[in-house]
Design a protein around this motif. Structure first.
Motif, PDB file in Angstrom:
ATOM      1  N   SER A  32       1.120  -1.054  -0.221  1.00 52.67           N
ATOM      2  CA  SER A  32      -0.089  -0.206   0.525  1.00 52.67           C
ATOM      3  C   SER A  32       1.290   1.220   0.147  1.00 52.67           C
ATOM      4  CB  SER A  32      -1.027  -0.297   1.199  1.00 52.67           C
ATOM      5  OG  SER A  32      -0.133  -0.378   2.750  1.00 52.67           O
ATOM      6  N   ASP A  33       2.134   0.922   0.941  1.00 52.50           N
ATOM      7  CA  ASP A  33       2.481   2.782   0.837  1.00 52.50           C
ATOM      8  C   ASP A  33       3.344   2.512  -0.617  1.00 52.50           C
ATOM      9  OD1 ASP A  33       1.682   2.864   3.452  1.00 52.50           O
ATOM     10  OD2 ASP A  33       3.739   2.118   4.490  1.00 52.50           O
ATOM     11  N   ALA A  34       4.105   1.586  -0.891  1.00 56.16           N
ATOM     12  CA  ALA A  34       4.500   1.588  -3.234  1.00 56.16           C
ATOM     13  C   ALA A  34       4.069   1.911  -3.126  1.00 56.16           C
ATOM     14  CB  ALA A  34       5.246   0.302  -2.699  1.00 56.16           C
ATOM     15  N   LEU A  35       2.676   1.318  -3.276  1.00 54.62           N
ATOM     16  CA  LEU A  35       1.732   2.337  -4.314  1.00 54.62           C
ATOM     17  C   LEU A  35       1.566   3.350  -4.344  1.00 54.62           C
ATOM     18  CD1 LEU A  35      -0.872   1.679  -6.467  1.00 54.62           C
ATOM     19  CD2 LEU A  35      -2.752   1.100  -4.497  1.00 54.62           C
ATOM     20  N   TYR A  36       0.927   4.076  -2.792  1.00 58.22           N
ATOM     21  CA  TYR A  36       0.822   5.597  -2.938  1.00 58.22           C
ATOM     22  C   TYR A  36       1.950   5.914  -3.660  1.00 58.22           C
ATOM     23  CZ  TYR A  36       0.182  10.103  -0.741  1.00 58.22           C
ATOM     24  OH  TYR A  36      -0.239  10.926  -0.063  1.00 58.22           O
ATOM     25  N   GLY A  37       3.267   5.781  -2.904  1.00 54.40           N
ATOM     26  CA  GLY A  37       4.838   6.902  -3.736  1.00 54.40           C
ATOM     27  C   GLY A  37       4.612   6.419  -5.030  1.00 54.40           C
ATOM     28  N   MET A  38       3.987   5.387  -5.842  1.00 54.76           N
ATOM     29  CA  MET A  38       3.734   5.077  -6.996  1.00 54.76           C
ATOM     30  C   MET A  38       3.926   5.994  -7.928  1.00 54.76           C
ATOM     31  SD  MET A  38       3.648   1.197  -9.441  1.00 54.76           S
ATOM     32  CE  MET A  38       4.199   0.630  -8.188  1.00 54.76           C
ATOM     33  N   ALA A  39       1.797   6.209  -7.327  1.00 58.65           N
ATOM     34  CA  ALA A  39       1.248   7.189  -7.855  1.00 58.65           C
ATOM     35  C   ALA A  39       1.670   8.605  -7.841  1.00 58.65           C
ATOM     36  CB  ALA A  39      -0.013   7.293  -6.835  1.00 58.65           C
ATOM     37  N   SER A  41       5.142   9.793  -7.413  1.00 61.63           N
ATOM     38  CA  SER A  41       6.319   9.112  -8.225  1.00 61.63           C
ATOM     39  C   SER A  41       5.675  10.048  -9.510  1.00 61.63           C
ATOM     40  CB  SER A  41       7.316   8.208  -8.534  1.00 61.63           C
ATOM     41  OG  SER A  41       8.140   8.082  -9.167  1.00 61.63           O
ATOM     42  N   PHE A  42       4.730   9.261 -10.357  1.00 64.17           N
ATOM     43  CA  PHE A  42       3.976   9.443 -11.615  1.00 64.17           C
ATOM     44  C   PHE A  42       3.114  10.720 -11.769  1.00 64.17           C
ATOM     45  CE2 PHE A  42       5.635   4.876 -11.679  1.00 64.17           C
ATOM     46  CZ  PHE A  42       6.532   5.197 -13.272  1.00 64.17           C
ATOM     47  N   GLY A  43       3.407  11.176 -11.007  1.00 66.21           N
ATOM     48  CA  GLY A  43       2.409  12.628 -10.866  1.00 66.21           C
ATOM     49  C   GLY A  43       0.661  12.373 -10.732  1.00 66.21           C
ATOM     50  N   ILE A  44       0.308  10.680 -10.271  1.00 71.27           N
ATOM     51  CA  ILE A  44      -1.027  10.361  -9.498  1.00 71.27           C
ATOM     52  C   ILE A  44      -1.347  10.973  -8.295  1.00 71.27           C
ATOM     53  CG2 ILE A  44      -3.298   9.229 -10.079  1.00 71.27           C
ATOM     54  CD1 ILE A  44      -1.269   7.952 -12.184  1.00 71.27           C
ATOM     55  N   GLY A  45      -2.394  12.067  -8.080  1.00 70.79           N
ATOM     56  CA  GLY A  45      -2.673  12.318  -6.828  1.00 70.79           C
ATOM     57  C   GLY A  45      -3.809  11.859  -5.717  1.00 70.79           C
ATOM     58  N   LEU A  46      -3.503  10.603  -5.278  1.00 69.60           N
ATOM     59  CA  LEU A  46      -4.710   9.999  -4.427  1.00 69.60           C
ATOM     60  C   LEU A  46      -5.359  10.607  -3.075  1.00 69.60           C
ATOM     61  CD1 LEU A  46      -3.217   6.164  -4.301  1.00 69.60           C
ATOM     62  CD2 LEU A  46      -4.024   6.869  -6.262  1.00 69.60           C
ATOM     63  N   PRO A  47      -6.598  10.295  -2.801  1.00 68.33           N
ATOM     64  CA  PRO A  47      -7.381  11.402  -2.445  1.00 68.33           C
ATOM     65  C   PRO A  47      -6.794  10.827  -0.483  1.00 68.33           C
ATOM     66  CG  PRO A  47      -8.843   9.275  -2.467  1.00 68.33           C
ATOM     67  CD  PRO A  47      -7.440   9.570  -4.174  1.00 68.33           C
ATOM     68  N   PHE A  48      -6.108  10.168  -0.254  1.00 66.72           N
ATOM     69  CA  PHE A  48      -5.546   9.105   0.543  1.00 66.72           C
ATOM     70  C   PHE A  48      -4.232   8.440   0.417  1.00 66.72           C
ATOM     71  CE2 PHE A  48      -8.897   6.491  -0.346  1.00 66.72           C
ATOM     72  CZ  PHE A  48      -9.078   5.287   0.590  1.00 66.72           C
ATOM     73  N   SER A  49      -4.163   8.136   1.576  1.00 65.72           N
ATOM     74  CA  SER A  49      -3.045   7.323   1.564  1.00 65.72           C
ATOM     75  C   SER A  49      -3.378   5.773   1.752  1.00 65.72           C
ATOM     76  CB  SER A  49      -1.971   7.551   2.396  1.00 65.72           C
ATOM     77  OG  SER A  49      -0.335   6.079   2.838  1.00 65.72           O
ATOM     78  N   PRO A  50      -3.819   4.849   1.230  1.00 65.13           N
ATOM     79  CA  PRO A  50      -4.682   3.894   1.474  1.00 65.13           C
ATOM     80  C   PRO A  50      -3.735   3.279   3.267  1.00 65.13           C
ATOM     81  CG  PRO A  50      -2.962   2.990  -0.651  1.00 65.13           C
ATOM     82  CD  PRO A  50      -3.507   5.084   0.064  1.00 65.13           C
ATOM     83  N   GLY A  51      -2.098   3.027   2.953  1.00 64.15           N
ATOM     84  CA  GLY A  51      -1.184   3.009   3.634  1.00 64.15           C
ATOM     85  C   GLY A  51      -2.104   3.123   5.387  1.00 64.15           C
TER      86      GLY A  51
END
Length: 259
Positions: A32-39, A41-51
């Motif tokens: 979950s932390d890697a997914l948030y960081g990956m997003a 890194s590619f400029g994709i903003g997530l509304p919240f951290s899944p972690g």
């Protein structure tokens, strides 16, 4: 005949529940932390951290575990996290009455209580069954593998998150919190060094140990390098002075065969 443990749970059922709980506590947060960081890194903003959401679920599960084991046998494991919770309640009440952001106070409180509550829950599980120790060490070892992968690969490809921005070297791969990633990987690396020497020797383990050490140097903080030194001492001490359980050859001779 099924072996019974405390609270009348069949042993096999308890082991399955423990495996799921360990996966939620150690393995899934890495993804979950890697997914948030990956997003990010590619400029994709997530509304919240899944972690954050996942760790909130884990915290509630461990709180439930502690509440279900209130009794004399488990009092030493419960009393100290309960004391920590009691000590911070006055400040939370003050923040609720006169503070400007109750949500921020609750979030900070949850983060500070996560480690002691989870540690107390793990101690109870270890008290109930010795087999949990092996599963716990395995979960931490796989945590080291996953952190290594999600740090080394992005940094090698140049798509990782910069830990210190532009004013210093150091990268944490797909993890936005470099200090947290460094401490977690450092602790996991020490467990990997322990299992490499005192558990079953394998080429995969020693390869991942050196890869994890390289990942720590990529993060580059002083704290993580201290953990690397500790893991190196564990490995060196075990190689020179200890023998692997149930084996006639020392780990030093096993490594020598590979060289």
């Amino acid at each position: 005949m099924t072996t019974q443990v405390s609270h009348g749970l069949p042993f096999a059922f308890m082991v399955r529940k423990t495996t799921i709980l360990l996966a939620l506590s150690f393995i899934l947060p890495v993804f979950s932390d890697a997914l948030y960081g990956m997003a990010e890194s590619f400029g994709i903003g997530l509304p919240f951290s899944p972690g954050v959401l996942l760790r909130s679920v884990v915290l509630l599960l461990f709180v439930s575990l502690l509440l279900n084991h209130i009794g004399a046998a488990y009092l030493p494991y419960i009393i100290w996290p309960a004391a920590i919770v009691a000590s911070v309640l006055p400040s939370l009440l003050v923040g609720a009455s006169w503070g400007s952001s109750l949500g921020f106070d609750v979030s900070a409180l949850t983060k500070s209580l996560y480690l002691p509550i989870v540690a107390a829950g793990l101690a109870i599980l270890l008290h109930r069954s010795r087999q949990v120790a092996a599963e716990l060490l395995t979960a931490i070892e796989f945590t080291a593998y996953l952190y290594t992968f999600f740090i080394v690969v992005p940094e090698t490809l140049g798509i990782g998150v910069r830990t210190y921005g532009s004013y210093a070297d150091g990268g944490s791969g797909f993890f936005t919190a470099g200090n947290d990633a460094g401490v977690t990987l450092g602790v996991s690396l020490n467990i990997l060094a322990y299992r490499l020497v005192f558990g079953r020797f394998s080429v995969v383990r020693i390869a991942m140990f050196f890869a994890g050490t390289y990942a720590c140097t990529l993060i580059g903080s002083r704290a993580v390098l201290i953990f690397v030194g500790g893991a190196g001492l564990t490995l060196t001490f075990g190689i020179l002075f200890m023998r692997s359980p149930g084996r006639n050859r020392s780990a030093f001779r096993k490594i020598g065969k590979l060289l």
